[in-house]
Write a protein that holds these residues in place. Structure first.
Motif, PDB file in Angstrom:
ATOM      1  N   PHE A   1       5.271  13.904   1.276  1.00 36.78           N
ATOM      2  CA  PHE A   1       5.412  12.656   2.034  1.00 36.78           C
ATOM      3  C   PHE A   1       5.090  11.495   1.102  1.00 36.78           C
ATOM      4  CE2 PHE A   1       3.557   9.146   4.498  1.00 36.78           C
ATOM      5  CZ  PHE A   1       4.567   8.930   5.420  1.00 36.78           C
ATOM      6  N   SER A   2       5.855  10.420   1.224  1.00 31.27           N
ATOM      7  CA  SER A   2       5.560   9.209   0.449  1.00 31.27           C
ATOM      8  C   SER A   2       6.140   8.005   1.184  1.00 31.27           C
ATOM      9  CB  SER A   2       6.154   9.294  -0.956  1.00 31.27           C
ATOM     10  OG  SER A   2       5.794   8.142  -1.706  1.00 31.27           O
ATOM     11  N   ARG A   3       5.350   6.934   1.245  1.00 26.20           N
ATOM     12  CA  ARG A   3       5.828   5.706   1.887  1.00 26.20           C
ATOM     13  C   ARG A   3       5.035   4.528   1.363  1.00 26.20           C
ATOM     14  NH1 ARG A   3       6.439   3.855   8.295  1.00 26.20           N
ATOM     15  NH2 ARG A   3       6.925   1.690   7.757  1.00 26.20           N
ATOM     16  N   VAL A   4       5.693   3.344   1.365  1.00 26.84           N
ATOM     17  CA  VAL A   4       5.046   2.094   0.981  1.00 26.84           C
ATOM     18  C   VAL A   4       5.043   1.171   2.190  1.00 26.84           C
ATOM     19  CG1 VAL A   4       5.139   0.060  -0.500  1.00 26.84           C
ATOM     20  CG2 VAL A   4       5.723   2.307  -1.431  1.00 26.84           C
ATOM     21  N   TRP A   5       3.874   0.586   2.511  1.00 26.74           N
ATOM     22  CA  TRP A   5       3.746  -0.402   3.576  1.00 26.74           C
ATOM     23  C   TRP A   5       3.456  -1.772   2.966  1.00 26.74           C
ATOM     24  CZ3 TRP A   5       1.931   4.539   4.157  1.00 26.74           C
ATOM     25  CH2 TRP A   5       2.294   5.238   5.321  1.00 26.74           C
ATOM     26  N   ASP A   6       4.065  -2.809   3.522  1.00 30.86           N
ATOM     27  CA  ASP A   6       3.738  -4.190   3.156  1.00 30.86           C
ATOM     28  C   ASP A   6       2.705  -4.674   4.163  1.00 30.86           C
ATOM     29  OD1 ASP A   6       3.642  -6.747   2.209  1.00 30.86           O
ATOM     30  OD2 ASP A   6       5.649  -7.321   2.855  1.00 30.86           O
ATOM     31  N   MET A   7       1.421  -4.546   3.825  1.00 29.17           N
ATOM     32  CA  MET A   7       0.335  -4.805   4.768  1.00 29.17           C
ATOM     33  C   MET A   7      -0.159  -6.245   4.628  1.00 29.17           C
ATOM     34  SD  MET A   7       0.164  -1.795   6.113  1.00 29.17           S
ATOM     35  CE  MET A   7      -1.330  -1.863   7.101  1.00 29.17           C
ATOM     36  N   LEU A   8      -0.245  -6.940   5.757  1.00 25.17           N
ATOM     37  CA  LEU A   8      -0.803  -8.282   5.786  1.00 25.17           C
ATOM     38  C   LEU A   8      -2.298  -8.191   6.079  1.00 25.17           C
ATOM     39  CD1 LEU A   8       2.091  -9.904   7.788  1.00 25.17           C
ATOM     40  CD2 LEU A   8       1.708 -10.006   5.327  1.00 25.17           C
ATOM     41  N   SER A   9      -3.028  -9.254   5.820  1.00 25.14           N
ATOM     42  CA  SER A   9      -4.479  -9.209   5.983  1.00 25.14           C
ATOM     43  C   SER A   9      -4.845  -8.880   7.423  1.00 25.14           C
ATOM     44  CB  SER A   9      -5.099 -10.546   5.583  1.00 25.14           C
ATOM     45  OG  SER A   9      -4.656 -11.563   6.442  1.00 25.14           O
ATOM     46  N   GLY A  10      -5.853  -8.034   7.593  1.00 23.02           N
ATOM     47  CA  GLY A  10      -6.286  -7.646   8.920  1.00 23.02           C
ATOM     48  C   GLY A  10      -7.030  -6.331   8.887  1.00 23.02           C
ATOM     49  N   THR A  11      -7.403  -5.851  10.070  1.00 22.88           N
ATOM     50  CA  THR A  11      -8.139  -4.606  10.222  1.00 22.88           C
ATOM     51  C   THR A  11      -7.225  -3.573  10.852  1.00 22.88           C
ATOM     52  OG1 THR A  11     -10.169  -5.869  10.562  1.00 22.88           O
ATOM     53  CG2 THR A  11     -10.207  -3.547  11.195  1.00 22.88           C
ATOM     54  N   TYR A  12      -6.945  -2.497  10.128  1.00 20.49           N
ATOM     55  CA  TYR A  12      -6.025  -1.463  10.587  1.00 20.49           C
ATOM     56  C   TYR A  12      -6.817  -0.156  10.723  1.00 20.49           C
ATOM     57  CZ  TYR A  12      -2.642  -4.900   8.931  1.00 20.49           C
ATOM     58  OH  TYR A  12      -1.923  -6.045   8.723  1.00 20.49           O
ATOM     59  N   THR A  13      -7.512  -0.032  11.839  1.00 20.08           N
ATOM     60  CA  THR A  13      -8.418   1.104  12.002  1.00 20.08           C
ATOM     61  C   THR A  13      -8.102   1.951  13.224  1.00 20.08           C
ATOM     62  OG1 THR A  13      -9.977  -0.277  13.223  1.00 20.08           O
ATOM     63  CG2 THR A  13     -10.310  -0.086  10.837  1.00 20.08           C
TER      64      THR A  13
ATOM     65  N   VAL B   1       0.862  -1.183   0.000  1.00 18.75           N
ATOM     66  CA  VAL B   1       0.000   0.000   0.000  1.00 18.75           C
ATOM     67  C   VAL B   1       0.901   1.236   0.000  1.00 18.75           C
ATOM     68  CG1 VAL B   1      -1.736   1.299   1.274  1.00 18.75           C
ATOM     69  CG2 VAL B   1      -1.842  -1.210   1.218  1.00 18.75           C
ATOM     70  N   GLN B   2       0.665   2.128  -0.950  1.00 19.03           N
ATOM     71  CA  GLN B   2       1.468   3.348  -1.044  1.00 19.03           C
ATOM     72  C   GLN B   2       0.616   4.566  -0.712  1.00 19.03           C
ATOM     73  OE1 GLN B   2       3.635   3.933  -4.679  1.00 19.03           O
ATOM     74  NE2 GLN B   2       4.560   5.851  -3.985  1.00 19.03           N
ATOM     75  N   LEU B   3       1.185   5.437   0.115  1.00 19.43           N
ATOM     76  CA  LEU B   3       0.552   6.704   0.466  1.00 19.43           C
ATOM     77  C   LEU B   3       1.463   7.837  -0.008  1.00 19.43           C
ATOM     78  CD1 LEU B   3      -1.476   8.546   1.994  1.00 19.43           C
ATOM     79  CD2 LEU B   3      -0.041   8.201   4.031  1.00 19.43           C
ATOM     80  N   SER B   4       0.882   8.786  -0.733  1.00 22.85           N
ATOM     81  CA  SER B   4       1.605   9.988  -1.165  1.00 22.85           C
ATOM     82  C   SER B   4       0.773  11.207  -0.792  1.00 22.85           C
ATOM     83  CB  SER B   4       1.853   9.977  -2.677  1.00 22.85           C
ATOM     84  OG  SER B   4       2.625   8.857  -3.050  1.00 22.85           O
TER      85      SER B   4
END
Length: 556
Positions: A504-516, A491-494
């Motif tokens: 700002f820019s970053r990439v996360w390697d997100m595993l399945s789940g709820t990130y709230t 997941v990339q956020l810019s």
């Protein structure tokens, strides 16, 4: 194959050497035959090759047991599957045993030393991302794709998990408030209580020792149910607890207790067996050699393979020997058909790929099979702090194995017709490949992924609602971007200013789940010198793409 090992047992178990200065020795007495219900003699050549599981379960002949006792030897345990009796006997008594016409051979009972797992300091809550319900357990179980199966209602109901360990002090910790124990036995002190007792014949005052702690920590990974703080992988499963290991200065355990615990667990209906124990060095100072890691030399490995043949999913910790001269997996992780589990760290919080623990034992087996089979979170995972009453971090393949055992219980709840080979194939074929491409002797087939192994699909969540950042307007130092992730994604956020410049820019390697929550959702930490105003963001992956605006209105 297993039967080669039985040939070895039947023909090569000869010669019993006594430890220096010891009058007694613990030995296995292997018998030549059994009798069935119709009193027919069943020859036990080549260790029972070609016989059925029903014939494996036939009892030891009472007339043979009486004649064994008549030699003066003290009977310890009986193994139905091995058709053998474990006894304590003097050299003279062993000679009388060899002379009996129904005795095939004798072999020394092995006594092993188990390395102590790393236990880190009490858990600082700031070190973990938090999430409703799962609390401090969220990261490690999200990394293994457990949470989506829980959300679909699969938590191990109807599946029996046996745990073979050093005891289970579960009676006081809040994690075990709804633990469903259907059978328990102490094979060390020979009673029916596996929690702390005082004045035990072999383990003394257990309240003043580490006896029963390791097993309870292992159990918590699967069975805990403490909503808001810690939820285990299979809290609805039924549990069979076998205390087979006696803690001492070097944590020894005799293999006959382990085998007795395994056979008893299967007789109690175990569908999954977890053993977070590994053996390679005996307290007498000698040890196995690497050539013995063939799945058919150590009797614990032979018995584990027999359990798998009977339809039981057997999960074994690979061992913590990679940074020692031994280096390799330990028995019975070399058992054919068993699932050997290595350990990786918990990596969800910083969005990187999990990394193998430096201590996680490596393969292959001596006969060239790839081990471990899979890896799971085991380095720095959270377990019950049994004496302290809360939770703490611990490390070792001891804690990676119950992650896989719990997942196996979920898979059997979903697919009750699956056999051990089906479970193993599903885990291997869907594992997240790490390290060298393809299966290797460090990561095996890769990081276990529960949802993928199940074959189930999760309905695509309403990501539009999930991706609304907060707070907005931004008056503090951070803004969070909540996500619902149904499978592993990058997941990339810019973030851009009004002129289109990237701030700002970053990439996360997100595993399945709820990130709230603030503790685990991706966030933008706003630089102190960034001007107030309107900013634009874009968050995207292979399955979604969302853009919007943020108003930064911090006071100066």
């Amino acid at each position: 194959m297993l039967w080669v090992g039985w040939i070895w047992i039947a023909t090569a178990f000869v010669g019993i050497e006594q430890a220096a200065g010891s009058q007694y020795g613990d030995v296995w007495v292997f018998l030549r035959d059994k009798k069935d219900e119709r009193d027919r003699v069943i020859a036990w050549r080549n260790g029972g090759k070609g016989l059925s599981p029903a014939e494996w379960d036939l009892p030891i002949r009472d007339d043979y047991a009486r004649r064994v006792r008549a030699t003066g030897a003290q009977v310890r345990t009986r193994s139905l599957w091995l058709n053998a009796i474990s006894v304590r006997a003097t050299p003279e008594q062993q000679q009388r045993l060899r002379a009996l016409d129904f005795v095939e051979s004798l072999q020394r009972v092995r006594t092993f030393a188990k390395p102590v797992p790393t236990v880190e300091a009490a858990l600082p809550s700031a070190r973990l991302a938090l999430q409703e319900d799962y609390g401090v357990a969220f990261e490690q179980f999200a990394q293994a794709e457990v949470i989506p199966l829980h959300q679909m209602g699969y938590r191990g109901a109807g599946v029996r998990i046996a745990v073979l360990d050093n005891g289970f002090h579960y009676t006081e910790h809040k994690a075990f408030a709804r633990l469903n124990v259907v059978a328990q036995r102490d094979f060390v002190n020979e009673d029916e209580i596996v929690s702390d007792e005082v004045d035990q014949p072999r383990t003394g005052d257990e309240t003043r020792s580490a006896q029963n702690l390791h097993g309870a920590q292992v159990l918590s990974i699967m069975a805990a149910y403490d909503p808001g703080r810690f939820i285990g992988i299979a809290p609805d499963a039924e549990y069979i607890l076998a205390k087979t290991e006696e803690n001492a200065t070097e944590l020894p355990i005799e293999e006959d207790r382990w085998i007795a615990g395994l056979e008893w667990s299967v007789s109690q209906g175990a569908a999954v067996v977890n053993s977070s124990l590994g053996y390679n060095i005996w307290d007498s100072g000698d040890s196995y050699e690497y050539a013995d890691l063939d799945g058919r030399t150590a009797l614990t490995s032979v018995a584990a393979a027999m359990a798998a043949q009977r339809g039981v999913v057997v999960v074994i910790a690979a061992g913590n020997e990679a940074d020692t001269p031994w280096h390799y997996i330990t028995a019975p992780a070399d058992a054919d058909g068993a699932i050997a589990v290595g350990s990786v760290d918990v990596a969800t919080v910083d969005g990187r790929t999990p990394t193998i623990a430096s201590t996680s034992s490596r393969g292959p087996t001596a006969d060239g099979r790839i081990k471990p089979d899979v890896v799971a979170p085991g380095q720095g995972v959270v377990v019950a702090d049994v004496r302290g009453g809360d939770y703490r971090r611990s490390s070792g393949t001891s804690f990676a194995a119950p992650v896989v055992s719990g997942i196996c219980a979920l898979l059997l709840q979903i697919h009750p017709d699956w056999q051990p080979q089906d479970v193993l194939a599903a885990l291997r074929s869907t594992a997240l490949d790490l390290g060298d491409a393809g299966p290797d002797t460090v990561y095996g087939w890769g990081h276990v992924q529960a949802l993928a192994a199940s074959g189930l699909r999760v309905a695509q969540p309403d990501r539009a609602a999930a991706l609304v950042p907060f707070p907005n307007p931004v008056q503090g130092e951070s803004v969070y971007f909540p996500l619902l992730v149904d499978r592993r994604e990058e997941v990339q956020l810019s973030v851009f200013d009004a002129a289109g410049n990237v701030v700002f820019s970053r990439v996360w390697d997100m595993l399945s789940g709820t990130y709230t929550q603030q503790g685990n959702a991706p966030r933008w930490n706003i630089a102190a010198d960034l001007a107030n105003g309107l900013y634009f963001y874009r968050m995207h992956s292979t399955s979604f793409d969302r853009s919007g605006t943020l108003a930064v209105v911090r006071r100066r």
